[in-house]
Design an enzyme around this catalytic site. Structure first.
Site, mmCIF file in Angstrom:
data_model
loop_
_atom_site.group_PDB
_atom_site.id
_atom_site.type_symbol
_atom_site.label_atom_id
_atom_site.label_comp_id
_atom_site.label_asym_id
_atom_site.label_seq_id
_atom_site.Cartn_x
_atom_site.Cartn_y
_atom_site.Cartn_z
ATOM 1 N N TYR A 151 0.522 -1.468 0.038
ATOM 2 C CA TYR A 151 0.335 0.242 0.125
ATOM 3 C C TYR A 151 0.765 0.814 -0.258
ATOM 4 C CZ TYR A 151 -3.346 3.011 1.661
ATOM 5 O OH TYR A 151 -4.888 4.014 1.458
ATOM 6 N N LYS A 155 1.123 3.820 -3.489
ATOM 7 C CA LYS A 155 0.322 5.836 -2.576
ATOM 8 C C LYS A 155 1.902 6.848 -2.958
ATOM 9 C CE LYS A 155 -3.609 5.070 -1.674
ATOM 10 N NZ LYS A 155 -4.146 5.917 -2.468
#
Length: 245
Positions: A151, A155
Site C-alpha cells: 500500500y 501511494k
C-alpha cells in the site's frame, strides 16, 4: 469554487472519502460520474446528490474495465475535465508473509489503474487546454507503515507519477496534484475500539480524526480555478500527525 460546465470522474465514490469528494464537486456545479465496485451503493449516492450525478460502476482490478471507464464517464457527463483517482485497495501483511498476488492486486488498483485513467483523460484535456488530475495518496506513502509495504509503495508511486505528469502537461493548462489523508473517520476506523482510536488520536496534534469532508475540501480547491498555478504538489491532510515539506 465554480465548476459549472465541468465534468468530473471520481473513483472509489461509494466510500466515505469518495462520496464526500463527489458531493463537494457536485455542489460546486460539476456533472459527476461516480465509479466503484458497489453498483447499488453508487446509485444511492447518485440519487442523493441529484440529476447531475451518474453511477458508472467499474472494477479497477480488471484491465478491461479500466479501459472502458473513461468512455462510460464521458457518455454520462460529457467531458471529463476533472478526474479524482480515489479508489484504493489494501491487502495488509508483513513483508515476509505477503503473497505476490497481494502485492500485484494493490499496485494494479492503486497505481496502475490511476495512471491508465489519467492517460485516457489527458487526451481530451490536452485538446481543451484545461484539466485537473487529483490523486488521493496517503500519509503512509511518505512515512511508511509496518504491514503495508504494498500500500505504501503504491501511494508513494502515485506521488512520483503526479510530479512527472505535472511536468508534461503544465503548459496546456492542466494541473496534477495529490491529496494525502492521514487518519480519517470512515467505516474502516469505525470498527476500531475507543482505546484503539485514542492511541491514534494521541499521535495527532489536532486531537481528532479527520473527516471525509476535510479531504474533500482540499480536492475541491485543487479542482478550481483558484488552484491554477499549483501543480506537482501534495497537500497533506493529517491534523499535523506528519508535518512534511
Amino acid at each position: 469554487m465554480d465548476l459549472e460546465g465541468k465534468g468530473a470522474l471520481v473513483t472509489g465514490a461509494s466510500g466515505g472519502i469518495g462520496g464526500a469528494i463527489a458531493k463537494v464537486l457536485y455542489e460546486a456545479g460539476a456533472q459527476v460520474a461516480l465509479s466503484g465496485t458497489r453498483a447499488e451503493r453508487l446509485q444511492e449516492v447518485a440519487g442523493a446528490l441529484g440529476s447531475r450525478a451518474h453511477a458508472v460502476p467499474a472494477n479497477l482490478g480488471d484491465s478491461a474495465a479500466v479501459a472502458d471507464l473513461v468512455g462510460a464517464a464521458e457518455q454520462a457527463v460529457g467531458t471529463v475535465d476533472i478526474i479524482v483517482n480515489n479508489a484504493g485497495l489494501t491487502r495488509d501483511n508483513l513483508a515476509m508473509r505477503m503473497k505476490d498476488d497481494d502485492w500485484d492486486d494493490v499496485l494494479a488498483v492503486n497505481l496502475t489503474a490511476a495512471f491508465r485513467l489519467s492517460r485516457a483523460c489527458l487526451r481530451g484535456m490536452l485538446k481543451r487546454r484545461w484539466g485537473r488530475i487529483i490523486n488521493i495518496t496517503s500519509v503512509v506513502g511518505a512515512t511508511g507503515n509496518p504491514g503495508q509495504a504494498n500500500y505504501a509503495a503504491s501511494k508513494a508511486g502515485l506521488a512520483g507519477m503526479t510530479k512527472s505528469l505535472a511536468f508534461e502537461v503544465a503548459s496546456r493548462g492542466i494541473t496534477v496534484n495529490c491529496v494525502a489523508p492521514g487518519f480519517i473517520k470512515t467505516a474502516m476506523t469505525d470498527v476500531l475500539t475507543e482505546q484503539q482510536q485514542s492511541v491514534i488520536i494521541e499521535r495527532v496534534p489536532a486531537g481528532r480524526l479527520g473527516t471525509p469532508e476535510d479531504v474533500a475540501g482540499s480536492v475541491a480547491f485543487l479542482a478550481s480555478e483558484q488552484a491554477a498555478y499549483i501543480t506537482g504538489q501534495t497537500i497533506h491532510v493529517n491534523g499535523g500527525m506528519a508535518m512534511l515539506a
